[in-house]
Write an enzyme that holds these catalytic residues in place. Structure first.
Site, short mmCIF file in Angstrom:
data_model
loop_
_atom_site.label_atom_id
_atom_site.label_comp_id
_atom_site.label_asym_id
_atom_site.label_seq_id
_atom_site.Cartn_x
_atom_site.Cartn_y
_atom_site.Cartn_z
N GLN A 1 38.32 36.89 37.12
CA GLN A 1 37.41 37.40 38.28
C GLN A 1 38.55 38.29 39.19
OE1 GLN A 1 37.60 34.79 41.79
NE2 GLN A 1 35.37 35.03 42.20
N GLY A 2 38.05 39.59 39.13
CA GLY A 2 38.61 40.53 39.97
C GLY A 2 37.88 40.90 41.33
N TYR A 3 38.27 40.29 42.29
CA TYR A 3 37.70 40.41 43.49
C TYR A 3 38.79 40.75 44.31
CZ TYR A 3 33.20 37.69 42.86
OH TYR A 3 32.14 37.23 42.52
N SER A 4 39.75 40.00 44.80
CA SER A 4 40.71 40.34 45.98
C SER A 4 41.52 41.49 45.56
CB SER A 4 41.63 39.41 46.26
OG SER A 4 40.94 38.13 46.79
N SER B 1 42.99 35.38 38.66
CA SER B 1 43.54 34.11 38.06
C SER B 1 43.43 34.07 36.22
CB SER B 1 42.49 32.81 38.19
OG SER B 1 42.54 32.85 39.51
N GLU C 1 31.49 29.26 43.72
CA GLU C 1 33.02 28.92 43.54
C GLU C 1 33.45 28.17 44.91
OE1 GLU C 1 35.35 32.53 44.58
OE2 GLU C 1 37.41 31.55 43.91
N GLU D 1 39.41 29.30 57.57
CA GLU D 1 39.20 29.88 59.00
C GLU D 1 37.83 31.04 58.70
OE1 GLU D 1 42.17 29.71 57.67
OE2 GLU D 1 42.98 28.38 59.04
#
Lengths: 366, 388
Positions: free
Chosen positions: B134-137, B169, B252, B373
């Site tokens: 997964q390429g998100y952040s 990951s 997720e 948060e």
């Protein structure tokens, strides 16, 4: 919740908002009243008094999950009634005994003609196994001597279910509250509800007065206590929801520093956390109701989980409720204090957090 | 599953199949890293039995029991899936395959993909042939995920992608990546992102593992330099990738939230701590009981939301609650296990296993997939309606 349960909840809400809002409780408190007989009659007419009474005895026999739904709605507006003592616990105890006398008693519960109180506690903590009060054998009957405390609804109830020690165990007696030798003293409770200290001085009881079997009270009493614990957990969940709704409403309204205080992240996150806790609690209560209906013999873990979780959440809900309201939350004129006081009584009644945590721990290998 | 088949038949059929087909070596409910089968082109099976078990399950659709049969699943209902897991647990069977393809891309494709895309991408995931990451952040897009800057320039038949992802990951082991890429720099930040599928073997894709406090490197940095991505390698419509991302994040969050929950049949903390229980003081026991109560209630809550999902009501914004409570509970649980392990838990791979590594790993639970948060802010705004 099932569709039927949602309908029942909506119906109960509609009725209670009209007949038993928090303002009605305040009025009773101000007048020194702990019981509203007319309200209980109306509840009986709606089938609530007979929620656990078989249809052949005139009940609506809706089951434990439904009883929890009603208790939850009552909790939201702090409705005062003998629902838990009579309709839930006494009815469950009587249902364990299938004889003509028990059936007649169940019919009277369903019609709202008789109320009960459970005289179990003796010390400052709920501990039925440690019962010291004695029922001494006397001819064909018994003589009851001793003291009970925190008998909820005990001052106004028509009948008492009394737990006492007999020769080889504990025995449960079902006797009228005005029998000779019984002295009832109403306690001045923080939640302004009925609870009594009851003194038994050589009170006569016959074999007829024994509910279930001699020396074997728990067969009858344990299911009743569990039903009461589950319904009380549900009432406390309702109470938490009531306090929470008031608090979130206040966060949206109250202005300080030129803006609604609900804009402050410190308060938002605490309110959000509290909501999360109420969701976990709701799951535990639904589960307890399902287990009581489907597999009551094995419902102990589910019920203790529900009561422990509901106790913790209600405690948090009322503390945050007062804190987030600030000074006004501390005033008697504001309703939040009622929620806090009822939550504390509910926390103790029928076993506190530790009592139920121990039960959960025991069945989870601790 | 034929209509006339009863629940009991279904269970009995599964039981027979599992008895006959699950290799003995795969019946230890192993959860250690070496017991896990992630699949993929370069996967090295830890044993011949691991390979056999995967192949047998994949042939029946049991790696993804609820996916439709035509896409590699077994077409089970949620109730049947429950029975499947119960029967798997009964013989302590290992999960035949786990992957981000199963947990994340699969659900996104099932929801947003075309029939052709489903046929192309889902069966290889189900068979464990292709491993996705997964390429998100990005360094500048953590909690503020919609701020992704990796840019795909429109070149007619392809996008030319440049940028950097982080916390991808197992990117160093994956064959493919699903990534959030900005394809319109002029639109509002949520409305200029596309959900692209990129081959890790393409020229210009580079990965670098990041060593974590737990001593292992499950996360990577991934760099894209002039990577050509064909126009058909997109899920959903151009510039509406945020919708897919949000849907996936919900998934997720529900997945991560499971970590702190205990189903009533699950392994109790009490049982985990039994070996040292007698040496523990009352305070620690009391904390453990509290954690157990919350974990049981969390398990029931997950079940309740899964049942609602089955009835057509998604958890929606409440998935933020599940994620927050589940991960915080898992952290508590591992704190307690460390405390109960005393000095024995302070050694890497000591007498109590890799308890310290696991404990450190849990600290990421309340960060990855949206921090606690951020979850609380979602609840306060979208569930409680508090002003932003």
């Amino acid at each position: 919740m099932t569709e039927e349960e949602t309908m029942l909840a909506d119906m109960a809400r509609g009725f209670l908002d009209g007949a038993a809002p928090v303002s009605a409780f305040r009025k009773m408190r101000d007048e020194g009243l702990t019981h509203d007989a007319a309200l209980w009659k109306e509840m009986a007419e709606m089938g609530w008094a007979g929620v656990l009474v078989p249809e052949e005895a005139g009940g609506s026999d809706m089951g434990y999950a439904a009883a929890n739904v009603i208790a939850r709605e009552m909790g939201k507006t702090l409705a005062v009634s003998p629902f838990l003592s009579t309709a839930v616990m006494a009815a469950t105890a009587l249902r364990q005994v299938s004889d003509a006398r028990a059936n007649a008693a169940l019919a009277k519960i369903a019609s709202g003609d008789v109320t009960y109180a459970l005289a179990v506690d003796e010390g400052i903590k709920h501990d039925p196994d440690a019962t010291a009060m004695e029922a001494r054998a006397d001819g064909n009957g018994f003589r009851l001597t001793g003291k009970k405390t925190f008998v909820v609804d005990g001052a106004m109830a028509d009948r008492l279910l009394v737990l006492a020690k007999t020769a080889d165990g504990l025995t449960l007696f079902d006797i009228p509250a005005d029998r000779a030798g019984i002295t009832r003293t109403q306690s001045n409770m923080i939640d302004a509800r009925d609870a009594a200290k009851i003194d038994f001085a050589d009170v006569e009881a016959t074999g007829e007065d024994v509910l279930g079997q001699v020396d074997n009270a728990m067969t009858v009493l344990r299911p009743a206590l569990r039903a009461g614990q589950a319904a009380l957990a549900a009432e406390m969940a309702g109470l938490s929801a009531g306090a929470f709704d008031m608090t979130v409403g206040y966060l949206k309204e109250r202005k300080q520093f030129g803006t609604e205080i609900g804009r402050f992240q410190a308060l938002q996150h605490r309110a959000a956390h509290l909501w999360c806790e109420t969701e976990l609690t709701a799951s535990a209560i639904l589960n307890a109701g399902r287990m009581m209906d489907s597999d009551p013999e094995n419902a102990e873990l589910a019920v203790s989980l529900a009561k422990a979780k509901a106790t913790a959440t209600a405690t948090l809900a009322v503390q945050e409720g007062v804190q987030m309201h600030g000074g006004i939350g501390m005033t008697d004129a504001y309703d939040m204090g009622f929620y806090m006081k009822r939550a504390r009584v509910g926390a103790e009644w029928l076993g506190d957090y530790s009592y139920h945590a121990e039960k959960v721990a025991a069945s989870r290998g601790f | 599953m034929s209509d006339g088949q009863t629940d009991a038949d279904f269970r009995a059929g599964l039981r027979d199949w599992l008895e006959a087909n699950c290799p003995e070596q795969m019946r230890d409910s192993g959860t250690s890293e070496s017991a896990i089968c992630w699949g993929g082109k370069n996967w090295e099976f830890s044993s011949p039995e691991q390979k056999l078990w995967l192949e047998r399950c994949a042939a029946k659709g049991y790696t993804v029991p609820t996916w439709p049969v035509e896409y590699g699943g077994a077409g089970m209902t949620r109730d049947q899936e429950k029975v499947f897991h119960e029967e798997m647990n009964r013989i302590n069977a290992r999960s035949p395959l786990q992957s981000f393809g199963i947990w994340m891309l699969g659900p996104a494709l099932l929801h947003f993909g075309s029939h052709e895309q489903k046929l192309e991408y889902l069966p290889p995931i189900a068979r464990g042939e292709v491993r996705w990451c997964q390429g998100y952040s990005e360094p500048g897009a953590g909690s503020d995920l919609a701020n992704v800057q990796t840019y795909g320039e429109d070149k007619g038949d392809h996008w030319l992608v440049n940028g950097q992802k982080i916390w991808t990951s197992y990117a160093d082991k994956a064959d493919q990546i699903f990534a959030l890429v900005r394809t319109d720099r002029d639109a509002k930040k949520h409305l200029g992102i596309s959900f692209l599928l990129i081959d890790m073997e393409d020229a210009g894709v580079e990965t670098r593992p990041i060593k974590m406090i737990s001593g292992i490197s499950p996360f990577c940095e991934t760099f894209f330099t002039d990577v050509k991505v064909p126009k058909d390698r997109i899920v959903g419509t151009p510039n509406r990738g945020w919708d897919v991302a949000k849907y996936l994040l919900t998934h997720e969050r529900e997945m991560i939230s499971g970590s702190g929950a205990l189903e009533s049949g699950g392994r109790a903390l009490g049982a985990v701590l039994t070996d040292t229980l007698e040496q523990l003081d009352a305070t620690l026991k009391a904390d453990a009981m509290r954690c157990e109560i919350d974990a049981l209630a969390m398990g029931l809550t997950l079940e309740r939301y899964k049942d609602q999902a089955e009835a057509g009501q998604g958890a929606g914004d409440a998935s933020a609650m599940l994620k927050y409570m589940g991960t915080e509970l898992n952290k508590q649980r591992h704190e307690l296990m460390m405390s109960a392990g005393g000095s024995a838990a302070l050694e890497w791979d000591g007498d109590v296993g890799n308890r310290a590594g696991d404990w450190l790993r849990t600290k990421a639970n309340s960060i990855e997939g949206g921090t606690s948060e951020v979850m609380l802010s979602i609840v306060s705004r979208r569930v409680l309606g508090l002003p932003a």
